[in-house]
Design an enzyme around this catalytic site. Structure first.
Site, PDB file in Angstrom:
ATOM      1  N   GLY A  14      40.007  39.794  42.618  1.00 50.98           N
ATOM      2  CA  GLY A  14      39.939  39.869  41.261  1.00 50.98           C
ATOM      3  C   GLY A  14      39.111  38.569  40.805  1.00 50.98           C
ATOM      4  N   SER A  16      35.966  38.040  40.056  1.00 49.74           N
ATOM      5  CA  SER A  16      34.962  38.541  39.173  1.00 49.74           C
ATOM      6  C   SER A  16      34.897  38.329  37.650  1.00 49.74           C
ATOM      7  CB  SER A  16      34.572  39.741  39.733  1.00 49.74           C
ATOM      8  OG  SER A  16      35.118  40.849  39.165  1.00 49.74           O
ATOM      9  N   GLY A  55      26.479  24.125  42.158  1.00 39.75           N
ATOM     10  CA  GLY A  55      26.559  23.053  43.221  1.00 39.75           C
ATOM     11  C   GLY A  55      27.828  23.566  44.231  1.00 39.75           C
ATOM     12  N   VAL A  65      41.471  46.139  46.665  1.00 39.29           N
ATOM     13  CA  VAL A  65      42.814  45.507  47.285  1.00 39.29           C
ATOM     14  C   VAL A  65      43.956  46.718  47.556  1.00 39.29           C
ATOM     15  CG1 VAL A  65      42.624  43.126  46.185  1.00 39.29           C
ATOM     16  CG2 VAL A  65      43.936  44.958  45.026  1.00 39.29           C
ATOM     17  N   SER A 143      52.914  37.664  36.050  1.00 36.92           N
ATOM     18  CA  SER A 143      53.031  37.766  34.757  1.00 36.92           C
ATOM     19  C   SER A 143      54.268  37.317  34.186  1.00 36.92           C
ATOM     20  CB  SER A 143      52.424  39.148  34.190  1.00 36.92           C
ATOM     21  OG  SER A 143      52.546  39.015  32.747  1.00 36.92           O
ATOM     22  N   TYR A 157      53.456  48.335  34.574  1.00 38.40           N
ATOM     23  CA  TYR A 157      52.998  47.113  34.724  1.00 38.40           C
ATOM     24  C   TYR A 157      54.193  45.980  35.024  1.00 38.40           C
ATOM     25  CZ  TYR A 157      50.472  42.730  33.763  1.00 38.40           C
ATOM     26  OH  TYR A 157      49.798  41.251  33.788  1.00 38.40           O
ATOM     27  N   LYS A 161      54.662  43.661  38.346  1.00 36.95           N
ATOM     28  CA  LYS A 161      54.617  42.150  38.379  1.00 36.95           C
ATOM     29  C   LYS A 161      55.994  41.642  38.775  1.00 36.95           C
ATOM     30  CE  LYS A 161      50.392  41.779  37.471  1.00 36.95           C
ATOM     31  NZ  LYS A 161      49.739  40.897  38.309  1.00 36.95           N
ATOM     32  N   ILE A 190      46.498  35.294  28.184  1.00 37.13           N
ATOM     33  CA  ILE A 190      45.305  34.541  28.436  1.00 37.13           C
ATOM     34  C   ILE A 190      43.978  35.136  28.208  1.00 37.13           C
ATOM     35  CG2 ILE A 190      44.047  33.263  30.337  1.00 37.13           C
ATOM     36  CD1 ILE A 190      47.154  32.539  30.117  1.00 37.13           C
ATOM     37  N   TYR A 202      45.807  42.710  18.616  1.00 41.17           N
ATOM     38  CA  TYR A 202      46.810  42.165  19.761  1.00 41.17           C
ATOM     39  C   TYR A 202      46.693  40.707  20.114  1.00 41.17           C
ATOM     40  CZ  TYR A 202      49.172  41.811  24.238  1.00 41.17           C
ATOM     41  OH  TYR A 202      49.888  41.344  25.284  1.00 41.17           O
TER      42      TYR A 202
HETATM   43  P1  NAP Z   1      40.508  41.191  33.790  1.00 39.29           P
HETATM   44  O1  NAP Z   1      39.751  40.521  32.958  1.00 39.29           O
HETATM   45  O2  NAP Z   1      40.589  42.734  33.790  1.00 39.29           O
HETATM   46  O3  NAP Z   1      40.074  40.810  35.529  1.00 39.29           O
HETATM   47  C1  NAP Z   1      40.567  41.654  36.587  1.00 39.29           C
HETATM   48  C2  NAP Z   1      39.932  41.312  37.802  1.00 39.29           C
HETATM   49  O4  NAP Z   1      40.513  42.174  38.784  1.00 39.29           O
HETATM   50  C3  NAP Z   1      38.432  41.672  37.846  1.00 39.29           C
HETATM   51  O5  NAP Z   1      37.793  40.758  38.696  1.00 39.29           O
HETATM   52  C4  NAP Z   1      38.486  43.170  38.460  1.00 39.29           C
HETATM   53  O6  NAP Z   1      37.221  43.481  38.969  1.00 39.29           O
HETATM   54  C5  NAP Z   1      39.680  42.983  39.577  1.00 39.29           C
HETATM   55  N1  NAP Z   1      40.275  43.925  40.149  1.00 39.29           N
HETATM   56  C6  NAP Z   1      41.180  44.801  39.349  1.00 39.29           C
HETATM   57  N2  NAP Z   1      41.426  45.888  40.112  1.00 39.29           N
HETATM   58  C7  NAP Z   1      41.014  45.636  41.393  1.00 39.29           C
HETATM   59  C8  NAP Z   1      40.920  46.276  42.631  1.00 39.29           C
HETATM   60  N3  NAP Z   1      41.919  47.377  43.013  1.00 39.29           N
HETATM   61  N4  NAP Z   1      40.553  45.760  43.965  1.00 39.29           N
HETATM   62  C9  NAP Z   1      39.972  44.527  43.609  1.00 39.29           C
HETATM   63  N5  NAP Z   1      39.861  43.871  42.469  1.00 39.29           N
HETATM   64  C10 NAP Z   1      40.254  44.511  41.625  1.00 39.29           C
HETATM   65  O7  NAP Z   1      41.971  40.595  34.079  1.00 39.29           O
HETATM   66  P2  NAP Z   1      42.769  39.385  33.974  1.00 39.29           P
HETATM   67  O8  NAP Z   1      43.142  39.196  32.421  1.00 39.29           O
HETATM   68  O9  NAP Z   1      41.671  38.383  34.408  1.00 39.29           O
HETATM   69  O10 NAP Z   1      44.080  39.385  34.874  1.00 39.29           O
HETATM   70  C11 NAP Z   1      43.890  38.982  36.263  1.00 39.29           C
HETATM   71  C12 NAP Z   1      45.407  39.005  36.823  1.00 39.29           C
HETATM   72  O11 NAP Z   1      46.155  38.148  35.679  1.00 39.29           O
HETATM   73  C13 NAP Z   1      46.248  40.210  36.909  1.00 39.29           C
HETATM   74  O12 NAP Z   1      46.767  40.364  37.966  1.00 39.29           O
HETATM   75  C14 NAP Z   1      46.971  40.269  35.393  1.00 39.29           C
HETATM   76  O13 NAP Z   1      48.127  41.253  35.690  1.00 39.29           O
HETATM   77  C15 NAP Z   1      47.170  38.851  35.350  1.00 39.29           C
HETATM   78  N6  NAP Z   1      47.852  38.566  34.077  1.00 39.29           N
HETATM   79  C16 NAP Z   1      46.892  38.511  33.105  1.00 39.29           C
HETATM   80  C17 NAP Z   1      47.153  38.003  31.749  1.00 39.29           C
HETATM   81  C18 NAP Z   1      46.256  37.892  30.550  1.00 39.29           C
HETATM   82  O14 NAP Z   1      46.658  37.507  29.388  1.00 39.29           O
HETATM   83  N7  NAP Z   1      45.154  38.195  30.717  1.00 39.29           N
HETATM   84  C19 NAP Z   1      48.447  37.726  31.519  1.00 39.29           C
HETATM   85  C20 NAP Z   1      49.490  37.938  32.528  1.00 39.29           C
HETATM   86  C21 NAP Z   1      48.981  38.160  33.964  1.00 39.29           C
HETATM   87  P3  NAP Z   1      36.848  44.908  39.427  1.00 39.29           P
HETATM   88  O15 NAP Z   1      37.286  45.695  38.095  1.00 39.29           O
HETATM   89  O16 NAP Z   1      35.352  44.931  39.508  1.00 39.29           O
HETATM   90  O17 NAP Z   1      37.423  45.398  40.793  1.00 39.29           O
END
Ligand code: NAP
Length: 258
Positions: A14, A16, A55, A65, A143, A157, A161, A190, A202
């Site tokens: 993830g 990207s 760099g 995954v 999370s 979810y 987690k 985040i 939200y």
């Molecule tokens: P995001 O912006 O939606 O990014 C999710 C990333 O995961 C993307 O790179 C996506 O790329 C990749 N991904 C999703 N499903 C996948 C799969 N089956 N295989 C491989 N890659 C996959 O999410 P985020 O907010 O950064 O969250 C990242 C992590 O932090 C998650 O585990 C989330 O539960 C956790 N988290 C986030 C927050 C928050 O506030 N943002 C809070 C608590 C926890 P593709 O879709 O191209 O695969």
């Protein structure tokens, strides 16, 4: 100042977008060679280009995954490109909101398969390389939702987690003899592309619920990941570090301003 970890190899699932992209950039800035794994090629390519332009060293693999063969391909790609794996950031995750009453079995499966089963598959696939590293580090992105708090619409979810932490504790014991640590970061809210999908209302209400009065940045999380990846964190294993600006602290919204 932490001892440099330049030259080590990290896999960031993830990587990207969002938090994963922040982790990848921070590790790369510290000289770590980074393999980014995600399903979407274009966004992953964008982060690889971004890191190289700054760099750093990065490669990518298009992989899901939740697919066992893909988990193996992720581990193999890191070994082929960089010769091993020292750090695994199992960060890929999805959080599509849906109230329990309306959730289908397929929707529960999707979230479990990516967030929990996907974590287990990728950690398992990377284990042989992590064992060879001598200072293997596994860092899960869990999370606060699930392990500490609840939020309507995220029963599946939250369960996934919290499940990551159950996995972490036994995995940490099983791999300790190989000098590998397994820890988790528990982000609050985040600012990421994924969070942006929840809409501005939200985001506003979440920022108001944070004692530090702002949403977190991806760097807030990445800095903790960097510590857990360091040699200085060698004696820390099986723990979950909350990175939430104090969001889990108040007993009521009023308590924040009291
Ligand atoms: P995001 O912006 O939606 O990014 C999710 C990333 O995961 C993307 O790179 C996506 O790329 C990749 N991904 C999703 N499903 C996948 C799969 N089956 N295989 C491989 N890659 C996959 O999410 P985020 O907010 O950064 O969250 C990242 C992590 O932090 C998650 O585990 C989330 O539960 C956790 N988290 C986030 C927050 C928050 O506030 N943002 C809070 C608590 C926890 P593709 O879709 O191209 O695969």
């Amino acid at each position: 100042m932490l001892k440099p970890i330049a030259g080590r190899v990290a896999v960031v699932t993830g990587g990207s977008r969002g938090i994963g992209r922040g982790i990848a950039r921070t590790l790369a800035r510290n000289g770590v060679k980074v393999l980014i794994a995600a399903r979407g090629e274009e966004t992953a390519r964008g982060v690889v280009d971004e890191i190289r332009s700054a760099g750093g060293t990065a490669e990518m693999v298009v992989a899901d995954v939740s697919v066992p063969d893909d988990a193996d391909r992720i581990a193999n790609a890191a070994v082929e490109h960089f010769g091993g794996i020292d750090i695994l950031c199992s960060n890929a995750g999805v959080f599509p909101p849906k109230k329990l009453r309306d959730l289908t079995a397929a929707e529960i499966d999707e979230v479990f398969n990516i967030n929990l089963r996907g974590t287990m598959l990728v950690v398992k696939a990377c284990l042989p390389a992590l064992e060879k590293s001598g200072h293997g580090r596994v860092i899960l992105t869990s999370s606060i939702t699930g392990p500490v708090t609840g939020y309507p619409g995220w029963s599946h979810y939250g369960a996934s987690k919290a499940g990551q932490l159950g996995f972490m504790r036994t995995a940490a014991m099983e791999v300790a003899a190989a000098g590998i640590t397994v820890n988790a970061v528990l982000p609050g809210n985040i600012k990421t592309e994924g969070l942006g999908d929840m809409g501005p209302d939200y985001e506003r209400s979440m920022a108001a619920a944070v004692p530090l009065k702002r949403l977190g940045t991806v760097d807030d999380v990445a800095n903790v990941v960097l510590f857990l990846a360091s040699d200085e964190a060698a004696y820390v294993t099986g723990v979950a570090i909350v990175v939430d600006g104090g969001q889990i602290l108040p007993e009521s919204l009023e308590a924040i301003d009291a």
